[in-house]
Write a protein that holds these residues in place. Structure first.
Motif, PDB file in Angstrom:
ATOM      1  N   GLY A 235      -8.521  -8.300  -8.151  1.00 24.27           N
ATOM      2  CA  GLY A 235      -8.062  -9.612  -8.943  1.00 24.27           C
ATOM      3  C   GLY A 235      -7.652 -10.787  -8.012  1.00 24.27           C
ATOM      4  O   GLY A 235      -8.257 -11.783  -8.366  1.00 24.27           O
ATOM      5  N   PHE A 236      -6.494 -10.592  -7.486  1.00 26.74           N
ATOM      6  CA  PHE A 236      -5.847 -11.686  -6.643  1.00 26.74           C
ATOM      7  C   PHE A 236      -6.730 -12.208  -5.878  1.00 26.74           C
ATOM      8  O   PHE A 236      -7.090 -13.533  -5.866  1.00 26.74           O
ATOM      9  CB  PHE A 236      -4.389 -11.233  -6.144  1.00 26.74           C
TER      10      PHE A 236
ATOM     11  N   GLY B 143       0.700  -1.161   0.052  1.00 27.38           N
ATOM     12  CA  GLY B 143       0.072  -0.049  -0.010  1.00 27.38           C
ATOM     13  C   GLY B 143       0.876   1.282   0.064  1.00 27.38           C
ATOM     14  O   GLY B 143       0.649   2.279  -0.788  1.00 27.38           O
ATOM     15  N   SER B 144       1.880   1.233   0.802  1.00 30.37           N
ATOM     16  CA  SER B 144       2.814   2.500   0.861  1.00 30.37           C
ATOM     17  C   SER B 144       3.501   2.713  -0.468  1.00 30.37           C
ATOM     18  O   SER B 144       3.655   3.721  -0.896  1.00 30.37           O
ATOM     19  CB  SER B 144       3.918   2.509   2.106  1.00 30.37           C
ATOM     20  N   ALA B 145       3.705   1.400  -1.040  1.00 29.66           N
ATOM     21  CA  ALA B 145       4.700   1.708  -2.298  1.00 29.66           C
ATOM     22  C   ALA B 145       3.850   2.135  -3.408  1.00 29.66           C
ATOM     23  O   ALA B 145       4.438   2.925  -4.028  1.00 29.66           O
ATOM     24  CB  ALA B 145       4.815   0.147  -2.840  1.00 29.66           C
ATOM     25  N   ILE B 146       2.562   1.826  -3.189  1.00 27.72           N
ATOM     26  CA  ILE B 146       1.355   2.615  -4.268  1.00 27.72           C
ATOM     27  C   ILE B 146       1.663   3.960  -3.913  1.00 27.72           C
ATOM     28  O   ILE B 146       1.789   4.881  -4.847  1.00 27.72           O
ATOM     29  CB  ILE B 146       0.280   1.897  -4.315  1.00 27.72           C
ATOM     30  N   ILE B 147       1.397   4.421  -2.676  1.00 28.63           N
ATOM     31  CA  ILE B 147       1.484   6.086  -2.258  1.00 28.63           C
ATOM     32  C   ILE B 147       2.822   6.601  -2.784  1.00 28.63           C
ATOM     33  O   ILE B 147       2.799   7.516  -3.298  1.00 28.63           O
ATOM     34  CB  ILE B 147       1.137   6.292  -1.149  1.00 28.63           C
ATOM     35  N   VAL B 148       3.872   5.916  -2.559  1.00 25.07           N
ATOM     36  CA  VAL B 148       5.237   6.513  -2.730  1.00 25.07           C
ATOM     37  C   VAL B 148       5.403   6.587  -4.341  1.00 25.07           C
ATOM     38  O   VAL B 148       5.745   7.642  -4.809  1.00 25.07           O
ATOM     39  CB  VAL B 148       6.312   5.664  -2.144  1.00 25.07           C
ATOM     40  N   GLY B 149       5.129   5.535  -4.916  1.00 23.96           N
ATOM     41  CA  GLY B 149       5.119   5.613  -6.546  1.00 23.96           C
ATOM     42  C   GLY B 149       4.184   6.745  -7.185  1.00 23.96           C
ATOM     43  O   GLY B 149       4.512   7.557  -8.189  1.00 23.96           O
ATOM     44  N   ALA B 150       3.044   7.015  -6.697  1.00 19.74           N
ATOM     45  CA  ALA B 150       2.021   7.782  -7.053  1.00 19.74           C
ATOM     46  C   ALA B 150       2.481   9.464  -7.095  1.00 19.74           C
ATOM     47  O   ALA B 150       2.273   9.909  -7.942  1.00 19.74           O
ATOM     48  CB  ALA B 150       0.553   7.419  -6.447  1.00 19.74           C
TER      49      ALA B 150
ATOM     50  N   LEU C  29     -17.576 -18.555  -7.583  1.00 18.63           N
ATOM     51  CA  LEU C  29     -17.254 -17.306  -7.489  1.00 18.63           C
ATOM     52  C   LEU C  29     -16.831 -17.244  -5.898  1.00 18.63           C
ATOM     53  O   LEU C  29     -17.650 -17.500  -5.099  1.00 18.63           O
ATOM     54  CB  LEU C  29     -18.315 -16.354  -7.845  1.00 18.63           C
ATOM     55  N   GLY C  30     -15.771 -16.437  -5.774  1.00 20.19           N
ATOM     56  CA  GLY C  30     -15.562 -16.315  -4.201  1.00 20.19           C
ATOM     57  C   GLY C  30     -14.704 -14.930  -4.291  1.00 20.19           C
ATOM     58  O   GLY C  30     -13.950 -14.530  -5.509  1.00 20.19           O
ATOM     59  N   PHE C  31     -14.541 -14.379  -3.300  1.00 16.88           N
ATOM     60  CA  PHE C  31     -13.698 -13.129  -2.955  1.00 16.88           C
ATOM     61  C   PHE C  31     -13.347 -13.100  -1.439  1.00 16.88           C
ATOM     62  O   PHE C  31     -14.104 -13.281  -0.612  1.00 16.88           O
ATOM     63  CB  PHE C  31     -14.611 -12.059  -3.062  1.00 16.88           C
ATOM     64  N   SER C  32     -11.995 -12.858  -1.159  1.00 18.92           N
ATOM     65  CA  SER C  32     -11.427 -12.724   0.105  1.00 18.92           C
ATOM     66  C   SER C  32     -10.815 -11.737   0.430  1.00 18.92           C
ATOM     67  O   SER C  32     -10.257 -11.588   1.381  1.00 18.92           O
ATOM     68  CB  SER C  32     -10.617 -14.023   0.039  1.00 18.92           C
ATOM     69  N   GLY C  33     -11.642 -10.347  -0.116  1.00 17.40           N
ATOM     70  CA  GLY C  33     -11.396  -9.070   0.443  1.00 17.40           C
ATOM     71  C   GLY C  33     -10.167  -8.252  -0.490  1.00 17.40           C
ATOM     72  O   GLY C  33      -9.532  -8.832  -1.223  1.00 17.40           O
ATOM     73  N   PHE C  34     -10.403  -7.020  -0.279  1.00 17.06           N
ATOM     74  CA  PHE C  34      -9.588  -5.899  -1.035  1.00 17.06           C
ATOM     75  C   PHE C  34      -8.110  -6.067  -0.779  1.00 17.06           C
ATOM     76  O   PHE C  34      -7.741  -6.354   0.333  1.00 17.06           O
ATOM     77  CB  PHE C  34     -10.096  -4.822  -1.027  1.00 17.06           C
TER      78      PHE C  34
ATOM     79  N   GLY D 247      -3.482  -3.273 -14.862  1.00 10.77           N
ATOM     80  CA  GLY D 247      -3.463  -4.585 -14.550  1.00 10.77           C
ATOM     81  C   GLY D 247      -3.070  -5.074 -13.182  1.00 10.77           C
ATOM     82  O   GLY D 247      -3.564  -5.488 -12.436  1.00 10.77           O
ATOM     83  N   LEU D 248      -1.730  -4.397 -12.957  1.00 12.60           N
ATOM     84  CA  LEU D 248      -1.015  -4.707 -11.590  1.00 12.60           C
ATOM     85  C   LEU D 248      -1.760  -4.161 -10.489  1.00 12.60           C
ATOM     86  O   LEU D 248      -1.971  -4.605  -9.482  1.00 12.60           O
ATOM     87  CB  LEU D 248       0.469  -4.282 -11.770  1.00 12.60           C
ATOM     88  N   LEU D 249      -2.521  -2.826 -10.637  1.00 18.12           N
ATOM     89  CA  LEU D 249      -3.006  -2.395  -9.464  1.00 18.12           C
ATOM     90  C   LEU D 249      -4.370  -2.996  -9.277  1.00 18.12           C
ATOM     91  O   LEU D 249      -4.718  -3.140  -8.109  1.00 18.12           O
ATOM     92  CB  LEU D 249      -3.071  -0.665  -9.953  1.00 18.12           C
TER      93      LEU D 249
END
Ligand SMILES: Nc1ncnc2c1ncn2[C@@H]1O[C@H](COP(=O)(O)OP(=O)(O)O)[C@@H](O)[C@H]1O
Ligand SMILES: Nc1ncnc2c1ncn2[C@@H]1O[C@H](COP(=O)(O)OP(=O)(O)O)[C@@H](O)[C@H]1O
Ligand SMILES: Nc1ncnc2c1ncn2[C@@H]1O[C@H](COP(=O)(O)OP(=O)(O)O)[C@@H](O)[C@H]1O
Lengths: 112, 413, 413, 413, 112, 112
Positions: D62-63, B293-300, D77-82, D54-56
């Motif tokens: 996605g993961f 999460g921090s990596a995204i902020i720093v990169g952003a 279908l399943g989802f284990s959180g953001f 895609g990565l973000l």
């Protein structure tokens, strides 16, 4: 003063240049043009579909010369550029009113 | 976790060296793509020579200046002799770095880093610097300047003792290159025609596919640059570094895209490539310490800095054809400070590191370049600049048949 | 040092195979960059097909011709059957090569090597050889010629018994390609217009960025070519090979730069790329045995050979558009001899190896090509050569819109 | 064989992730090479943004949609959180995947896969789709569509329970991209001028070297795509995968060469590149299960499909500038079925998988794109299409100085 | 109506354009040409062998103008394009019979 | 003999070519030119700074025709190339003295 324009095969450029040089003509301007005429453009296949590339590549040579030299130059170009096959191109002669040398400002004969 | 075998650690660091190597092709193509066609061969030539000179000088001097050994722990400067001397037996293998990598592995990984900072300079000074004086500068820069400040931290010097953190070189590599670039473009002046009375006149890069290849290859190499800086194959650490590095780059490209769209109403590809690289530079100092999460902020944030920074340097009439100062200097500084904010929580050592290394590098580069300028000269003649360096320095054209046909040979019947 | 686990050794050899793979893109782009625009698609096409044919023929025949097994130790020729036959169970895994790599790993690493020597030929014969006859030659060259001489040394044949040393193939790969190239350019003749009464008329390559990408990718792949030839992940050996390989390349580029500047007063980029590659070829035979210092000397001499060799072949009117004979033949021979001088100290076996392999390869290539020449013909018509092979063999242009626009489609309102 | 150490397994999967990363450059350059010059920047820009988005999104959603965990075994279908939540301690390391790779390694390897399917779409819709709506579609496609069908098999869902086999994603990745591409080109319509009353009018790609670089880089990356899908460094399995992958690609290129030569009397380089990629896509579903011999057959058939498929889509007036539907959809389906024929012997589960995933993906893509089409619009104006997207969307040209010189700056005295 | 053609150094394009603009001439057509003349093409070395690149790069400007403007335009171009060094180029003036505006169909003066 | 030169939008090339073909004119020479005129060049932004690209891309078609065909050809081109928007271009007609076929050596009418 006349303008001589010649549309030639690029493969004949070297010959034309050399032969002009032999008769003392060491200046001209040239550029690449595309021709559309009797000689048809090549048909090619790309990803299974045929098409023609729309034109054939040519060089255009332009030179301004004194009136008395026109015939000789025109003949020289013609002989050097000729293959006898369709697609050899044309020589066009027209009159110009004046040529000015940008460097010296002199005009016509002395501008060459 | 059980201990990681020496051979696996060593293998990863070697592979990482290979990856850092390919960054040199990344720089070469990125810079070539962003300059004018008439200076393409010149920039490619420089990038080849930078790498070769960099490796040879790092072999001769740099390595032992940067890693002078434990005698100089906490110090400012040390040197343990010319060339490479392989410690005999296991001393050069398992024992060399606690079972992490061998002596030669250490050298080759570090050597690949060294030349990158000179490549950064080459982009900024492109299209107007004289080749030979440039190569002279690069030699001194890689041989002396980079290893000295590198020693302060990675060589166990005073900044390391102080608690300064720079994981893979936001400051030690990137901003060092950026400061060198800044000194050089101040002394060189802008390319003819860039800054007119009517304002900035862009000189667009001549080959966007090439520039894109460059940016991707740099990212590719960064897996080794950051991942290898773990200096072991530690699965947790290396995989985290891969994640933070990639998310940082992605976030950087995305914010540059958004910011420059809002700011300029334009989807400038060259800017987005800079943003991606800015994200990578920004994440580099703390890639092993940030959460995703921090990596995204720093990169952003790094990505958001780019468009402003590019415009800022243009306002100062500091002409940087490829945006090296924005990417490597601005984002390098940001990334180093970000460690203090999102990582360690200690901003002061980070500030000291940024300033100390910046000052030393800038002064070193400025003085060396000034001497060159006053003696052999730094800048090509106006005529050479107009004709282009490819024709005037290399007597060749990057794309021979495309632009200047050899008519007897390039015919179509 | 404790034994290196099978899986780690195997992993490194697999990664090395991957790296050698990318050399094929290196060759493709280097050669494409150094030919004229009108023959670009042709050279790319050939490089794709060489790799594919090389892999398939090496699968079908080559591998078992090159590594016929212990029955043929010390011999001249052996063959252990068509296709691949995986030894069952651990016999194809740990036991296959003493815990170093599996059967399939061995195959893929060797297969990637095989096609490289044909790529070397393709550059030298570019711009005038007929496609189909060329592919026929390549098939036979990779299927028979390369494996036979390869067996003499790496397959445990007579040269191996004799004490000939060629670590990663200065001779077995590079000069083999070079001899094939030499035979081919003798039989083919020069490109129209290259040698005139007035002397050599250069036909410059059309895309220097492409050529530069090629040279860098070749270096990149060389980490696998040389590093993988250790055939294990042995940290000491692989890291030494990385160091010698890189220093050799760097020194090669540098001396070519200096020598060609002194000799021609020109900073010829294409020459420096050749120099870099010459350094790599030169270091290849002894990359595991040289000290870093010797590596620099060996690379430097290879680099110095390049400008002289290029001019020499031109004097003989042997037209080689990309300098393959200088890089792979001249420097390949030099590198092999250098092992006798700086490494083992035994020059005689090196000389025997160079001569024996050279003779066999040259004669094989010459005879095969002569038969092709006398039957289906080897060289394209003059008209095809003038028009270019892209249009005449592939009915397409490498850069469609740039040079020959489809005007209805490529408009600007 | 003794157990493979966690660190080695993990290292290989990380390296594989790196290799899959470079496939994005492969797609970018392949697609850029096969479109017209005037749309080059646009396609490069899209490929950069696809990867970053895609990565973000894979990080954000996605993961956890694709791998929701054991609670959803056998489900739809399943989802284990953001976002990412690293399991603490060894739970995120050795224990995460039975000593094969860490949590973050898993994420980064999977994330690199995710964006590839969107890249496939980008090639097919090139030269006429609006940028912003396209990016919107890509976001939803990578965030939702790809992970949902991915979960059915790799996430342990119902297709996995059913016995459907897709080793590295002939269906899960490639045909998913292909179905998305198909839906998109149906809704978009052909490029202006492609289908005339007189028949198909080809619009040749503008840069064959670039396309060739792309194809080679894709193959290069495929070592990681397929080799990494072993999800461990198991020497036998990874080396077999390397062999089948390479032989499949080689056979694909070869049969495309032969078939298209017989069919069209032309040695079409762009087609052969497609054939090579078709071979790779074809081999992907069963790369771990085929013998080398079967791999050649599977690849060869894939290569033979290509020319017919390209012509077939053109007959349907489905305009696909880069052949993505032929390569990824046709060969993806073929490869998945081939597993049933040459591998497991069970064709029914393969068919079910192909149809189920195809139907879901096609409908998802069709509906999303239809909504976009009806609201903000999907296609650029005719004027923009004529002028080219580089100038109209990005205000720049891919090759600035080559085609549109800045005359005061690009002079030759 | 006259046609004025000028072959100039590309480095002088900007100056010519600006000076023409100052005298109210805001239209012309131009393209890249290759010149062969008194100024010799550059000699360069490639892979150890010398050759000359065969021509020098020039720009050609063409514009159709009213008769009374010819002199002023010609002078303006000459002054803007002049360096005094060999290679400055030429200005060529010729008569045309008609110019038609494709947009409006109007001819000659009103076509400009 | 006359020379007809037309500066047209490249997007109209196909239409002009087809319409000329319909009236029996199957030959010409063409090349890319850059135009500077009433229609302004595009303003674009690069790295945050605005600039205009300096010209608009056009095609120039040249053909030599018999005197009696000039009007018809000129009209055909004009109709095919017209959009009514600023930037449509011009048609220029001038006299030439002679055209020679390089292949046959024949002149004027018979050279076509
Ligand atoms: N009337 C014409 N006006 C202008 N260019 C022409 C004319 N006729 C021919 N050309 C040019 O000359 C080239 C060759 O002409 P073509 O008819 O193919 O062969 P040939 O000149 O041998 O009769 C054409 O491609 C075209 O460029
Ligand atoms: N007689 C001519 N006809 C056509 N173009 C000419 C002529 N003379 C010169 N040129 C063009 O002008 C350019 C400059 O001419 P050059 O003789 O080198 O110098 P200068 O114009 O200063 O005497 C040439 O490269 C050529 O393009
Ligand atoms: N007097 C002229 N001489 C030469 N070319 C001209 C002239 N006027 C216009 N052109 C060419 O025609 C193109 C279109 O002209 P422009 O003034 O923009 O529109 P329009 O022809 O519709 O009035 C210009 O870009 C230029 O190439």
């Amino acid at each position: 003063m006349k303008k001589v324009e010649a549309i030639i095969r690029s493969s004949k450029f070297e010959a034309v240049k050399n032969d002009l040089s032999k008769i003392g003509i060491n200046f001209f301007t040239f550029f690449e043009v595309k021709g559309y005429g009797r000689q048809l453009a090549e048909h090619v296949v790309y990803r299974g579909a045929e098409y023609d590339i729309g034109y054939i590549a040519r060089l255009k040579i332009e030179l301004i010369v004194e009136d008395q030299n026109v015939k000789r130059i025109s003949d020289t170009i013609r002989h050097a550029a000729q293959t006898g096959e369709i697609g050899d191109g044309k020589i066009i002669i027209s009159a110009i009113e004046e040529i000015v040398s940008i460097r010296t400002g002199s005009i016509n004969e002395s501008a060459l | 976790m059980t201990e990681i075998p020496f051979v696996t650690n060593n293998l990863w660091v070697l592979i990482a060296a290979m990856m850092v190597f390919i960054m040199h092709l990344g720089f070469a193509t990125l810079e070539a793509g962003l300059v004018q066609q008439k200076n393409t061969v010149n920039i490619l030539f420089k990038n080849v020579m930078i790498l070769c000179i960099g490796l040879l000088t790092y072999y001769a001097v740099g390595f032992n200046l940067m890693y002078p050994g434990s005698d100089y722990t906490g110090g400012f400067l040390g040197f343990s002799g010319f060339g490479l001397t392989l410690p005999e037996g296991v001393a050069g293998l398992q024992d060399y770095a606690d079972g992490k990598y061998s002596y030669y592995t250490d050298f080759i990984f570090q050597a690949m880093f060294a030349a990158t900072c000179a490549s950064i300079v080459s982009g900024a000074v492109a299209e107007r610097i004289k080749l030979m004086p440039f190569l002279l500068f690069v030699t001194l820069f890689v041989m002396i300047c980079y290893p000295v400040t590198g020693m302060w931290k990675w060589g166990g010097g005073w900044l390391n003792t102080l608690g300064f953190v720079d994981f893979a070189g936001s400051t030690l590599v990137h901003s060092v290159g950026g400061w060198g670039a800044l000194a050089a473009i101040i002394l060189l002046g802008a390319r003819k025609g860039k800054y007119t009375e009517k304002g900035v006149r862009p000189i667009p890069g001549h080959n966007m596919p090439l520039a894109t290849i460059g940016a991707f290859l740099l990212w590719f190499g960064w897996f080794g640059f950051n991942g290898g800086s773990v200096l072991s194959a530690d699965p947790g650490a290396v995989s985290l570094v891969f994640v933070t590095t990639c998310l940082g780059a992605a976030a950087g490209a995305l914010t540059t895209f958004v910011v420059s769209y809002l700011k300029f109403k334009s989807l400038d590809h060259s800017m987005v490539l800079n943003g991606l690289l800015g994200g990578l530079v920004g994440i580099t100092a703390g890639a092993d310490g940030f959460t995703p999460g921090s990596a995204i902020i720093v990169g952003a944030i790094a990505g958001a800095i780019i468009p402003f920074s590019v415009v800022f340097f243009d306002k100062l009439k500091l002409d940087d054809p490829v945006g090296a100062t924005s990417v490597h200097l601005a984002c390098g500084v940001w990334g180093t400070l970000a460690v203090g904010i999102f990582g360690t929580g200690k901003l002061i050592p980070q500030l000291i590191g940024v300033v100390a290394i910046g000052a030393f590098t800038f002064i070193f580069a400025y003085v060396v370049l000034l001497i060159i300028k006053k003696t052999v000269g730094l800048r090509v003649s106006e005529e050479m600049e107009i004709k282009g360096l490819d024709l005037t320095e290399h007597e060749m054209s990057a794309y021979q048949n495309i632009e200047r046909g050899n008519y007897a040979l390039m015919v179509s019947e």
